[in-house]
Design an enzyme around this catalytic site. Sequence first.
Site, mmCIF file in Angstrom:
data_model
loop_
_atom_site.group_PDB
_atom_site.id
_atom_site.type_symbol
_atom_site.label_atom_id
_atom_site.label_comp_id
_atom_site.label_asym_id
_atom_site.label_seq_id
_atom_site.Cartn_x
_atom_site.Cartn_y
_atom_site.Cartn_z
ATOM 1 N N GLU A 211 0.793 -1.235 0.000
ATOM 2 C CA GLU A 211 0.000 0.000 0.000
ATOM 3 C C GLU A 211 0.830 1.293 0.000
ATOM 4 O O GLU A 211 0.679 2.139 0.879
ATOM 5 C CB GLU A 211 -0.989 -0.033 1.169
ATOM 6 C CG GLU A 211 -1.897 -1.252 1.076
ATOM 7 C CD GLU A 211 -2.877 -1.399 2.236
ATOM 8 O OE1 GLU A 211 -2.878 -0.561 3.145
ATOM 9 O OE2 GLU A 211 -3.648 -2.369 2.201
ATOM 10 N N ASN A 256 2.032 -4.531 -3.405
ATOM 11 C CA ASN A 256 0.637 -4.928 -3.236
ATOM 12 C C ASN A 256 -0.192 -3.709 -2.852
ATOM 13 O O ASN A 256 0.226 -2.910 -2.014
ATOM 14 C CB ASN A 256 0.630 -5.965 -2.090
ATOM 15 C CG ASN A 256 -0.655 -6.718 -1.899
ATOM 16 O OD1 ASN A 256 -1.216 -7.241 -2.847
ATOM 17 N ND2 ASN A 256 -1.121 -6.787 -0.661
ATOM 18 N N HIS A 292 -10.271 -5.838 -2.593
ATOM 19 C CA HIS A 292 -11.315 -5.698 -1.560
ATOM 20 C C HIS A 292 -12.469 -4.931 -2.191
ATOM 21 O O HIS A 292 -12.431 -3.706 -2.317
ATOM 22 C CB HIS A 292 -10.759 -4.964 -0.340
ATOM 23 C CG HIS A 292 -9.709 -5.751 0.376
ATOM 24 N ND1 HIS A 292 -9.996 -6.930 1.045
ATOM 25 C CD2 HIS A 292 -8.385 -5.562 0.521
ATOM 26 C CE1 HIS A 292 -8.888 -7.422 1.561
ATOM 27 N NE2 HIS A 292 -7.887 -6.608 1.251
ATOM 28 N N GLU A 322 -6.004 -10.476 -2.238
ATOM 29 C CA GLU A 322 -6.783 -10.365 -0.993
ATOM 30 C C GLU A 322 -8.278 -10.280 -1.303
ATOM 31 O O GLU A 322 -9.012 -9.506 -0.683
ATOM 32 C CB GLU A 322 -6.346 -9.124 -0.194
ATOM 33 C CG GLU A 322 -4.855 -9.059 0.081
ATOM 34 C CD GLU A 322 -4.462 -7.939 1.040
ATOM 35 O OE1 GLU A 322 -5.344 -7.294 1.639
ATOM 36 O OE2 GLU A 322 -3.240 -7.714 1.182
ATOM 37 N N ASP A 324 -12.018 -10.187 -1.493
ATOM 38 C CA ASP A 324 -13.301 -10.401 -0.803
ATOM 39 C C ASP A 324 -14.289 -9.373 -1.349
ATOM 40 O O ASP A 324 -13.888 -8.311 -1.826
ATOM 41 C CB ASP A 324 -13.200 -10.388 0.730
ATOM 42 C CG ASP A 324 -12.513 -9.170 1.335
ATOM 43 O OD1 ASP A 324 -12.427 -8.112 0.676
ATOM 44 O OD2 ASP A 324 -12.072 -9.275 2.499
#
Length: 403
Positions: A211, A256, A292, A322, A324
């Site tokens: 990030e 990432n 996300h 990641e 979701d």
Amino acid sequence: MPLRIATSLAAAVALLPLAIAQSPQWGQCGGQTWTGPTTCVTGSTCVYQNPYYSQCLPSGSGTTSSAVASAALPTGTSTAKSNTVAKTLGGKLYFGSATDNPELSDATYVAKLGDNTLFGQITPGNSMKWDSTEPSRGVFTFTNGDTVTSLAKKNGQLIRGHTCVWYNQLAGWVTSGNFNASTLTSILQTHCSTLVSHWAGQIYSWDVVNEPFNDDGTVRSFVFSLAGGTVPNLNYITTALVAARAADPKAKLYINDYNIDSAGAKSTAMQNLVKSLKAAGTPIDGIGIQGHLIVGQVPSKAALIANYQAFTALGVEIAITELDIRMTLPETPALRAQQQTDYNTVVSACKAVTGCVGVTIWDYTDKYSWVPGVFSGQGAALPWDNNLVIKPAYDGIIAGFTN
Ligand SMILES: *[C@@H]1O[C@H](CO)[C@@H](O)[C@H](O)[C@H]1NC(C)=O
């Protein structure tokens, strides 16, 4: 993005309900670090859902929330296995899941996590982060990370290391030390080098940097990007990548981030970073697209593919790291159906791009999702429900790798 719950974001989110005496129907009424109301309006009862989340459900609607949910909601029907299908029909290296040490005491959960026909890759959600691995300067603790890597190795699963340097979950001694630029560089070199060396030869890929950008594409401001100045810069990224490469020459080195799924300022900033690292001869092998996402708000398959290809055209691989796809609770059949479509969109976009090597979901069951603890009133983001039963989202994943 996933944080431990006691973070500034969680605190900011939790501040909102402080003025409310009682939670509304369907509102949150409990969970670790929940500081809002723990009683519900008349006609609702506070029902435990998981350690992070309790919810005000209509009184008399059942003894548990899962009893309410499972009576009304469609489940998945596919008998195909997600990792097997990802490899054989999808042409990918893996379909994987994040996990975390607390839930490894849940034997039913661990049995499914360890099934390598379902999951060919594991990411430790928290146990390799800085606050877990170097809580005091020069004092390294690898126990929890070792637990996860041992489990994955025993089950024949690849491991994604996560992460050398991130603005969040940094140890307090780093941020409050008033170190000068050269000392910060040395602190970062030591941390990445020691961390990556410890698991050298065991890790498929490392999220070396997590990030680095704000959502508008500007460089995120924190202790390492500010080293020696007042304007945030990306020099620390080179330090971390070079240290990681030396420590484990075989591991793929990734950067990432979230909100880089489709074209936009943040995705452009990441592509420019890749170009400048490549031009300087700095090692960089992959970009992790966290994923996300929100049910009903996932970019189109075409938009995802175009953005994924913009990265792979620069000579790096990508992975969905990641994934979701959360919703505003409660779950309904319509939301589950939309979520099935949304998972299918992301997975089929990855399938369509050769350089997209795999898809990792951020834990596999809603029982242990980070979402309800951070996004008040939202959840149900994963393909397995609270009872570890597959949802239609799972069918969407299988179809995405298959078709
Ligand atoms: C940075 O701090 C270290 C440790 O205090 C010190 O030895 C070094 O001289 C400092 N470097 C600069 C350029 O100020």
